[in-house]
Enzyme design. Structure first.
Site, mmCIF file in Angstrom:
data_model
loop_
_atom_site.group_PDB
_atom_site.id
_atom_site.type_symbol
_atom_site.label_atom_id
_atom_site.label_comp_id
_atom_site.label_asym_id
_atom_site.label_seq_id
_atom_site.Cartn_x
_atom_site.Cartn_y
_atom_site.Cartn_z
ATOM 1 N N ASP A 1 0.741 -1.041 -0.370
ATOM 2 C CA ASP A 1 -0.316 0.031 -0.062
ATOM 3 C C ASP A 1 1.092 1.394 0.135
ATOM 4 O O ASP A 1 1.822 1.194 0.600
ATOM 5 C CB ASP A 1 -1.034 0.366 1.058
ATOM 6 C CG ASP A 1 -2.260 -1.008 0.953
ATOM 7 O OD1 ASP A 1 -2.599 -2.190 0.830
ATOM 8 O OD2 ASP A 1 -2.452 -1.431 1.796
ATOM 9 N N HIS B 1 3.913 -2.410 3.281
ATOM 10 C CA HIS B 1 3.739 -0.371 2.162
ATOM 11 C C HIS B 1 5.691 -0.546 1.656
ATOM 12 O O HIS B 1 5.915 -0.759 2.144
ATOM 13 C CB HIS B 1 4.123 0.419 3.342
ATOM 14 C CG HIS B 1 2.357 0.494 4.121
ATOM 15 N ND1 HIS B 1 2.556 -0.598 5.334
ATOM 16 C CD2 HIS B 1 1.349 1.035 4.019
ATOM 17 C CE1 HIS B 1 1.210 -0.259 5.189
ATOM 18 N NE2 HIS B 1 0.469 0.661 4.699
HETATM 19 ZN ZN LIG Z 1 -2.479 3.178 3.663
#
Ligand SMILES: [Zn+2]
Length: 221
Positions: A9, A164
């Site tokens: 993400d 991430h």
């Molecule tokens: Zn996020």
């Protein structure tokens, strides 16, 4: 043995995303990148999303600015401001299921994620809402997240893990994590566990209420 779906993400990030793609590519693992719309306005970052798509990864919508969780935003224009422009920026890199992932601020899986007007927008637009069931906290524990992630994988049959591709340093440990997960019996899958997808192609297929704030109702009072 366990199933494991990986998602990355908040990118794309020129310093990190290529390394993530290399690590996945060497192992033949397909994942999904939930991108931040405004980052795609930079050609270098758009090219990274295009590379991920070309290498078989899915590209999902993770809002335009990723600032205030959508369920905490007043006003009915939230989806038009945060979701629609991001989907336009993703353009032809979009998956037919139109993956969208909301955020709760720190991994919260609760009524901060959505609100009724956002759900309406997702349903009308034929989106699929992708949540998660495993949070490694890689962003605030760049070295310790691997152990936490492996523990989560071992405690459920199919983990949908949030990672991430951000310059926190955490992705330095990605290859180690992938290899340890494989050694522990991971079957890497690209599709999402059905329980993590409450809206699929515009249809509400799992309970959505736990993720809906009442901010719009309170605004009317
Ligand atoms: Zn996020």
């Amino acid at each position: 043995m366990f199933d494991l779906t990986l998602t990355f993400d908040n990118g794309p990030e020129p310093e990190v995303t290529p390394m993530v793609l290399d690590a996945l590519g060497r192992r033949g693992i397909k994942s999904t990148f939930f991108v931040i719309g405004e980052k795609l306005r930079e050609p270098e970052r758009r090219l990274l999303a295009a590379r991920a798509h070309a290498e078989g990864h899915w590209i999902g919508n993770h809002t335009l600015t990723h600032t205030v969780p959508l369920g905490l935003q007043r006003g009915i224009e939230t989806a038009e401001r945060e979701i629609a422009p991001t989907q336009a920026l993703i353009g032809d890199l979009a998956h037919p299921q139109r993956w969208f992932r909301p955020f709760g601020g720190g991994g919260n899986l609760d009524d901060r994620l959505l609100k009724p007007s956002v759900v309406d927008h997702l349903c009308t637009g034929g989106y699929s809402c992708v949540l998660w069931n495993a949070i490694s906290r890689d962003w605030d524990d760049p070295d310790g997240w691997v152990e936490r992630a492996l523990t989560q994988c071992r405690t459920q049959a199919w983990s949908l893990m949030v990672l991430h591709d951000l310059p926190t340093g955490a992705m330095r440990h990605l290859e180690g994590f992938l290899d340890r997960a494989a050694a522990a019996g991971a079957r890497f899958r690209q599709e999402f566990p059905p329980d993590c997808v409450p809206i699929r192609a515009g249809q509400i297929v799992r309970p959505i209420k736990p993720y809906l704030s009442t901010i719009e109702e309170s605004a009317l009072q």
